[in-house]
Design a protein around this motif. Structure first.
Motif, short mmCIF file in Angstrom:
data_model
loop_
_atom_site.label_atom_id
_atom_site.label_comp_id
_atom_site.label_asym_id
_atom_site.label_seq_id
_atom_site.Cartn_x
_atom_site.Cartn_y
_atom_site.Cartn_z
N UNK A 151 0.82 -1.21 0.00
CA UNK A 151 0.00 0.00 0.00
C UNK A 151 0.85 1.26 0.00
N UNK A 152 2.04 1.18 0.61
CA UNK A 152 2.97 2.31 0.56
C UNK A 152 3.58 2.44 -0.81
N UNK A 153 3.98 1.33 -1.39
CA UNK A 153 4.59 1.35 -2.72
C UNK A 153 3.63 1.90 -3.76
N UNK A 154 2.37 1.51 -3.70
CA UNK A 154 1.39 1.89 -4.71
C UNK A 154 0.60 3.13 -4.33
N UNK A 155 0.86 3.70 -3.17
CA UNK A 155 0.11 4.87 -2.68
C UNK A 155 -1.39 4.59 -2.68
N UNK A 156 -1.75 3.45 -2.15
CA UNK A 156 -3.16 3.06 -2.08
C UNK A 156 -3.90 3.96 -1.10
N UNK A 157 -5.03 4.53 -1.48
CA UNK A 157 -5.77 5.41 -0.56
C UNK A 157 -6.32 4.63 0.63
N UNK A 158 -6.40 5.32 1.75
CA UNK A 158 -6.90 4.69 2.97
C UNK A 158 -8.36 4.99 3.24
N UNK A 159 -8.87 6.06 2.67
CA UNK A 159 -10.22 6.49 2.96
C UNK A 159 -10.99 6.67 1.66
N UNK A 160 -12.28 6.35 1.68
CA UNK A 160 -13.12 6.47 0.51
C UNK A 160 -14.42 7.16 0.90
N UNK A 161 -14.90 7.98 0.00
CA UNK A 161 -16.18 8.66 0.22
C UNK A 161 -17.27 7.85 -0.47
N UNK A 162 -17.79 6.85 0.21
CA UNK A 162 -18.82 5.97 -0.34
C UNK A 162 -20.11 6.19 0.44
N UNK A 163 -21.18 6.38 -0.29
CA UNK A 163 -22.48 6.62 0.35
C UNK A 163 -23.53 5.72 -0.28
N UNK A 164 -24.63 5.60 0.40
CA UNK A 164 -25.74 4.79 -0.07
C UNK A 164 -26.69 5.68 -0.87
N UNK A 165 -26.83 5.36 -2.15
CA UNK A 165 -27.65 6.16 -3.07
C UNK A 165 -28.49 5.22 -3.90
N UNK A 166 -29.77 5.49 -4.00
CA UNK A 166 -30.69 4.78 -4.90
C UNK A 166 -30.65 3.27 -4.70
#
Length: 599
Positions: A151-166
Motif C-alpha cells: 500500500x505504501x509502494x502503490x500509494x493506495x488510498x486509505x479512505x473512501x467517500x462511499x455513500x448509499x444512493x438509490x
C-alpha cells in the motif's frame, strides 16, 4: 547536587537527552526530498523514518530507556541512509563535486526510480498486494530504503467517500478533477487556447459482475472527443443488486457539477475552457432508464418517431414515414404515452432526442446482424428463412480460410457459425463490413443476398469517414429499402425495434459524423477493464477506487520530470553535532562550497 535529585527528576532529564539525541539522528539520516510525487500521501522510506523516530510516550517511560534504545536501533537498522549508502565513495582521482553528484544520482535518485518502476510493474501486471509484500520482504534485505508494504509502494488510498444512493453503494469521482488530469496527460504536443471548447461523450450502462449473484455496476463514463480523443474515464460508480432505484438520486452529483461547469468552465494551465456534452452513447435499456421513457418493447418505444407499435406476437414498427420527435416536445412531455417521468438530464439543457443517437454497436452489430445470422441458422420453419446445414458449413469454412488473409488491424477474426452465439460485437462488425459479402456470395438465395448487400453498403457508407458526407442520403434510402425487404422476406413480425432503428441511423450520422465517432465500442472495452480490477467479491466499489488511484499514481510517478537542482553535502559529516534546521544545513553547505571554490 546530582545525588540530591529525585528519581522523577533524573528520569525526566534522561528522557529529554534521549529525545534530543533521537531528533538529531532523525535529521541526520533523513533522505533529501527529491522528485517525490505530489500526489503520494506517503512514499516509502521518508515516512517510515518519521513514524519510527517519534518521541516515546508516557507508556514507554516505565520501561526507562529500553524503548528509546529500541527506537534508536530501529532507526540505525532500517533508515540509516547515510551509513548504508554514503554519498561519497572512495575515489583516487577526479573532483569531489563529480564524486558527490554521481554518488547522489546512483543512490537517492535510483532508489526512488526503483520504487516507481516496481509500482508501474505491479499495476501493469495486476500483481496482488500479498505477492508484492512477499517480494518486498526479499528486496528489503538488499535495498533497505524500499517500502515494506504494498500500500505504501502503490500509494493506495486509505479512505473512501462511499455513500448509499438509490439502493446501492455509490462513489463520485468528479468531472472536472479527472478532466484536468486527462487533458494534462493527453495534450503534450499542443497548447490549449483560452475559451476553447472541450467536447465530451457520456456513457451509462449496466455491467453484471458475477454469474453467481445479481451484483452489478452502473458507472457513468466520459470520453473527450475534441480537441483530442481520449480513453474513457469514470465519473461515478454505482454498485447494487439491481439498477439504481431512483434516477434523480443517481444522476444528482453529475447534473449538479455539469451545471456548475457549464456556467463557470474549467481552468487548465491558467486558461479558461468551456465544456459541453455532445452526446449520450448508451444502449436501448440504458437510454430508456436515463431519459425516463418507455422501453424498446413498448408500443411507443421508438425514441425518434411518434408511431405506435403494432402487436404481432411482439411489438413491431412497420412504418417508415411517421412524424419525428423533437427536443422541445420532449422537454414539454408532449407525448404522455412515451414518458414515465421527467428526466433530471433535462436540467443540463441538452437535446433529449437529438443528442441521444442510436449506437450501431448494439443496434446493428449485436442487433440486426446477429438476428440475420440467427434467422439463417434457426429461423421459423414455415417462413423459408433457414439455410441448409451444408450451406452453413460452407460459409463457416470460408470464414476460417479468410483468417490468414486478414491484416492484424482486425482485433478479432470471425469464428465458425457453429460458435455464433459466442461471437463478440467486433466479429459481427467484421462479418458485416468485410467477410460477409464474399462468404455469402453464391450461397444465399438472390433476394436474401441482395437484402444483405443493402445493409452492407448502407452501413459501410455511414461508417466511412470518406463517404458519410456525400453518400448519407443514399445510405438512408438503402437502409429503408433493407427494412421493407426484410419484412417481406422474413415476415412483418420481424420488424422489431432494432430493424426499425436503421431508418433513423442516417440522421444521427448527419449530426455526429461517421458511426465510429459515437459508438459504444471504446466504452464497452473500458467496462471489461473495469470488471477485471475486481480481485474478490467483497467491497467491489472500494476495490475499483484503490485500483484506479494506484494506476494514476504509477502513471504520474513514471512520467518524465523536470530536473531539480538539489544541494547535497560535499563530505559525509561524522564529527560533532548536526545542524538543527534545513536553513542552517543549506547555509553550511553553501559556505562549504564557497570555501572549496576559493581554495
Amino acid at each position: 547536587m546530582e545525588g540530591e535529585l529525585s528519581y522523577w527528576t533524573k528520569r525526566r532529564r534522561i528522557q529529554q537527552q534521549v529525545s534530543v539525541h533521537l531528533e538529531s539522528l532523525r535529521k541526520a539520516r533523513e533522505i533529501p526530498d527529491i522528485e517525490r510525487p505530489a500526489h503520494a500521501e506517503y512514499s516509502g522510506f521518508a515516512l517510515q523514518h518519521t513514524e519510527n523516530s517519534t518521541v516515546c510516550h508516557d507508556s514507554e517511560i516505565n520501561q526507562k530507556t529500553c524503548g528509546a534504545v529500541c527506537e534508536e536501533e530501529q532507526v540505525q537498522e532500517r533508515v540509516s541512509w547515510y551509513e548504508h549508502h554514503p554519498f561519497q565513495q572512495p575515489c583516487s582521482s577526479g573532483s569531489d563535486s563529480d564524486v558527490t553528484n554521481s554518488a547522489y544520482e546512483t543512490k537517492g535518485h535510483d532508489y526512488y526510480q526503483m520504487s516507481s518502476k516496481l509500482a508501474k510493474w505491479a499495476v501493469d501486471f495486476k500483481i496482488s498486494h500479498n505477492a508484492i509484500n512477499s517480494l518486498m520482504e526479499i528486496l528489503l534485505k538488499y535495498h533497505p530504503s524500499l517500502p515494506k508494504d504494498a500500500r505504501t509502494l502503490l500509494s493506495t488510498p486509505r479512505y473512501y467517500d462511499i455513500k448509499q444512493v438509490a439502493g446501492g453503494s455509490y462513489h463520485y469521482f468528479g468531472v472536472e478533477a479527472l478532466l484536468v488530469k486527462v487533458l494534462s496527460h493527453k495534450l503534450t504536443t499542443r497548447t490549449l487556447k483560452d475559451g476553447e471548447h472541450i467536447v465530451l461523450q457520456i456513457n451509462i450502462d449496466g455491467l453484471p459482475l458475477f454469474k453467481s449473484s445479481n451484483s452489478q455496476f452502473w458507472p457513468i463514463l466520459a470520453r473527450v472527443s475534441h480537441p483530442v480523443e481520449s480513453e474513457p474515464f469514470i465519473i461515478a460508480l454505482y454498485c447494487g443488486s439491481h439498477k439504481p432505484g431512483n434516477v434523480s438520486e443517481y444522476l444528482l452529483d453529475f447534473v449538479t457539477e455539469m451545471n456548475i461547469i457549464n456556467e463557470n468552465g474549467i481552468v487548465i494551465d491558467g486558461k479558461k475552457l468551456q465544456v459541453q456534452v455532445s452526446s449520450f452513447v448508451c444502449d436501448a435499456p440504458a437510454r430508456s432508464f436515463v431519459k425516463q421513457v418507455k422501453g424498446h418493447n413498448a408500443y411507443y418505444g421508438c425514441e425518434k418517431c411518434t408511431q405506435r407499435g403494432v402487436w404481432k406476437g411482439k411489438v413491431t414498427f412497420p412504418s417508415l414515414d411517421a412524424s419525428l420527435r423533437t427536443d422541445d416536445d420532449f422537454k414539454s412531455l408532449a407525448d404522455e404515452e412515451h414518458h414515465y417521468a421527467r428526466s433530471p438530464l433535462i436540467e443540463l439543457g441538452i437535446g433529449m432526442v437529438s443528442q441521444f443517437p442510436y449506437d450501431y454497436m448494439h443496434l446493428v452489430c449485436l442487433g440486426v446482424t446477429r438476428k440475420l445470422i440467427g434467422l439463417w441458422i434457426r429461423g421459423p420453419v414455415g417462413k423459408n428463412c433457414r439455410v441448409g446445414s451444408n450451406v452453413i458449413q460452407r460459409i463457416s469454412d470460408d470464414l476460417l480460410k479468410y483468417w490468414k488473409f486478414l491484416p492484424s488491424e482486425f482485433p478479432r477474426k470471425c469464428r465458425s457459425l457453429a460458435e455464433v452465439d459466442r461471437w463478440k460485437a467486433t466479429e459481427y462488425r467484421q462479418f458485416l463490413l468485410y467477410s460477409g459479402p464474399i462468404a455469402l456470395k453464391d450461397k444465399l438465395a438472390d433476394d436474401k443476398y441482395q437484402n444483405f448487400l443493402d445493409l452492407f453498403v448502407g452501413i459501410y457508407c455511414l461508417a466511412s469517414p470518406f463517404y458519410y458526407t456525400t453518400h448519407c442520403q443514399y445510405a438512408h434510402e438503402l437502409l429503408c429499402t433493407f427494412v421493407q425487404d426484410f419484412g417481406r422476406i422474413y415476415g412483418s413480425d420481424m420488424l422489431v425495434y432494432n430493424v426499425h432503428g436503421l431508418s433513423h441511423l442516417a440522421g444521427d450520422v448527419a449530426n455526429f459524423g461517421p458511426l465510429d465517432r459515437f459508438s459504444a465500442f471504446p466504452f464497452e472495452n473500458f467496462l471489461g477493464k473495469l470488471k477485471a480490477k475486481l480481485r474478490k467479491p467483497n467491497f467491489p466499489v472500494q476495490q475499483v477506487i484503490c485500483r484506479l488511484h494506484e494506476e494514476m499514481n504509477a502513471l504520474l510517478s513514471t512520467e518524465p520530470k523536470k530536473h531539480v537542482d538539489v544541494e547535497v553535502p560535499k563530505h559525509m559529516h561524522n564529527n560533532g553535532p548536526l545542524p538543527g534546521s534545513d536553513d542552517n544545513f543549506l547555509s553550511s553547505r553553501r559556505s562549504l562550497t564557497r570555501n572549496s571554490s576559493s581554495q
